[in-house]
Enzyme design. Structure first.
Site, PDB file in Angstrom:
ATOM      1  N   LYS A  47      -2.743  17.124  16.826  1.00 44.23           N
ATOM      2  CA  LYS A  47      -1.649  16.563  16.551  1.00 44.23           C
ATOM      3  C   LYS A  47      -1.223  16.656  15.204  1.00 44.23           C
ATOM      4  CE  LYS A  47      -3.005  11.933  16.476  1.00 44.23           C
ATOM      5  NZ  LYS A  47      -2.539  10.369  17.055  1.00 44.23           N
ATOM      6  N   ARG A 144       0.878  -0.160  22.947  1.00 44.49           N
ATOM      7  CA  ARG A 144       1.852   0.937  22.611  1.00 44.49           C
ATOM      8  C   ARG A 144       2.389   1.334  23.932  1.00 44.49           C
ATOM      9  NH1 ARG A 144      -1.111   3.897  17.594  1.00 44.49           N
ATOM     10  NH2 ARG A 144      -1.943   5.019  19.273  1.00 44.49           N
ATOM     11  N   TYR A 277       6.838   7.400 -15.473  1.00 44.04           N
ATOM     12  CA  TYR A 277       8.031   6.739 -15.271  1.00 44.04           C
ATOM     13  C   TYR A 277       7.542   5.114 -15.438  1.00 44.04           C
ATOM     14  CZ  TYR A 277      10.412  10.613 -13.679  1.00 44.04           C
ATOM     15  OH  TYR A 277      11.120  11.792 -13.436  1.00 44.04           O
ATOM     16  N   MET A 324       7.177  12.877  -8.454  1.00 41.77           N
ATOM     17  CA  MET A 324       7.477  13.787  -7.235  1.00 41.77           C
ATOM     18  C   MET A 324       6.794  15.046  -7.413  1.00 41.77           C
ATOM     19  SD  MET A 324      11.113  15.238  -5.828  1.00 41.77           S
ATOM     20  CE  MET A 324      11.793  13.635  -5.429  1.00 41.77           C
TER      21      MET A 324
END
Length: 422
Positions: A47, A144, A277, A324
């Site tokens: 998956k 779940r 940053y 990023m």
């Protein structure tokens, strides 16, 4: 009449950022875990694009190594495998009301059901006039999906009535462990007992199932009494450890993914230089900073400041905030030979197998788990497939293929004991 000379096809340029997937490691891990769980069989869980490794390529390697089944979350993932020509049994277990159940039945994909989805699958089977293959899921405590215990007997009865109509075949009964990665916790014993009761109820009602399965990778390694007929192998197939404090090597596993790029810029800076940053990091002395062109858009967690990057065999920390598209590594004053100009282009490896930083180190830096680190590597990073076993046997360095990504009783044992007993 003059015609231009034909242009010969050129090799694609090398990927600037790549996740190198060693298919030999995948095969090794599947063979090893198959031995651990024998005589139970292995379901290779592919998956989420095989945890970021490439679903089709990983599935093919796992089947070559002896996996009997494939597992995915979504039916769309199963259909991708079928479209690639893979005919092995595939189970998909997580659905919405928009899931293409008819396509799954038509493609001979097994469907996990635990509630409303049973009726949806039957509706599709009736329209197709083709029976579905289903695995009934019992919730043994994870909370779940999975049928609640108090509704289980009635749920099994409904499935059997549909089976009598020729609309489905109950192939399996399954559940999912919650804390098997913490082998000493008693909840696993409780879940196992509930699972055994659920299986007995189903069999007493007339279910003639092919497989029972509850164990994941940690269950495979630490709970031989949970192997039953089939074990779902996810993380272990990719060569990573599910246990805190135990390395892949200690479990006989080989990490399959190496994430790497090259230094894109490098410069000397004075003491007090702010980095990235927010200036969360300032240099304490004159040093050399290297820019590594991987960031959170590539799947590297933004919060993983301090994560290791290996350059020329030495490991350096990421400093400042990860951006990023890039991150900064502090090379210090005495590390690598060369000038800032000559360091550009040097290979930078974030994680890999033996000899490289591990995925777990990045997970620790990010306050996360190894599952997330490998799975989140984005499609912007090329997947490059190699086969180290074939290359070693041939004695040559073959060029990599680069693709742009679009038993029922017993007591729990120590993980190490389970491995040492092999």
């Amino acid at each position: 009449m003059n015609y231009p000379e034909p242009q010969l096809p050129q090799s694609p340029p090398p990927a600037e950022r790549t996740a190198v997937i060693d298919l030999a490691a995948i095969r090794h891990n599947v063979r090893h875990l198959s031995h651990v769980v024998s005589p139970a069989r292995v379901m290779a869980v592919v998956k989420a694009d095989a945890y970021g490794h490439g679903a089709v390529q990983t599935a093919q390697a796992a089947l070559e190594a002896g996996a009997a089944w494939l597992g995915v979350a979504h039916i769309s993932e199963a259909l991708e495998l079928r479209a690639a020509g893979i005919t092995a049994p595939v189970l998909a277990w997580l659905h919405t009301q928009d899931t293409a159940f008819a396509e799954a039945i038509r493609a001979n994909v097994d469907v996990g059901v635990s509630g409303w989805d049973l009726d949806a699958v039957v509706t599709a089977a009736r329209e197709l006039e083709m029976p579905a293959r289903v695995h009934l899921k019992i919730d043994t405590g994870l909370g779940r999906n999975g049928c609640p215990e108090d509704l289980w007997e009635a749920f099994v009865g409904r499935a059997l009535s549909y089976q009598e109509e020729g609309l489905l075949r109950v192939v399996g009964i399954f559940s999912h462990f919650a804390v098997a990665d913490e082998p000493h916790r008693p909840e696993t014993d409780e879940q196992l007992q509930k699972f055994r009761v659920a299986v007995a109820v189903a069999e007493d009602a007339g279910v003639d199932r092919e497989v029972r399965h509850i164990a994941n990778t940690p269950g495979a390694l630490s709970r031989p009494d949970a192997h039953f007929d089939l074990v779902r192998i996810g993380l272990g197939m990719y060569g990573l450890s599910p246990f805190a404090g135990q390395t892949p090597a200690e479990l006989g596993l080989q990490p399959a993914m190496t994430l790497k790029t090259t230094i894109s810029a490098c410069k000397e800076v004075p003491a007090g230089q702010g980095v990235s940053y927010g200036f969360t990091y300032r240099t304490s002395e004159p040093t050399t900073l290297a820019l590594v062109p991987l960031g959170y858009a590539d799947g590297v967690p933004r919060v993983a400041t301090g994560g290791p990057v290996q350059v020329d065999g030495q490991v350096y920390p990421v400093v400042g905030r990860i951006a990023m598209d890039q991150m900064v590594v502090d090379l210090g004053r005495t590390g690598l030979a060369g000038t800032p100009q000559t360091l550009v282009g040097r290979e930078a490896v974030l994680f890999g197998g033996a000899g490289y930083p591990g995925v777990d180190e990045w997970a620790s830096a990010a306050g996360s788990i190894n599952y997330e680190i490998i799975t989140r590597i984005s499609g912007r990073v090329a997947r490059t497939y190699v086969d180290s076993a074939a290359e070693a046997e041939a004695g040559v360095d073959s060029p990599p293929i680069a693709l742009e990504a679009a038993g029922d009783a017993g007591q729990p044992t120590e993980t190490a004991q389970a491995v040492q007993a092999l």
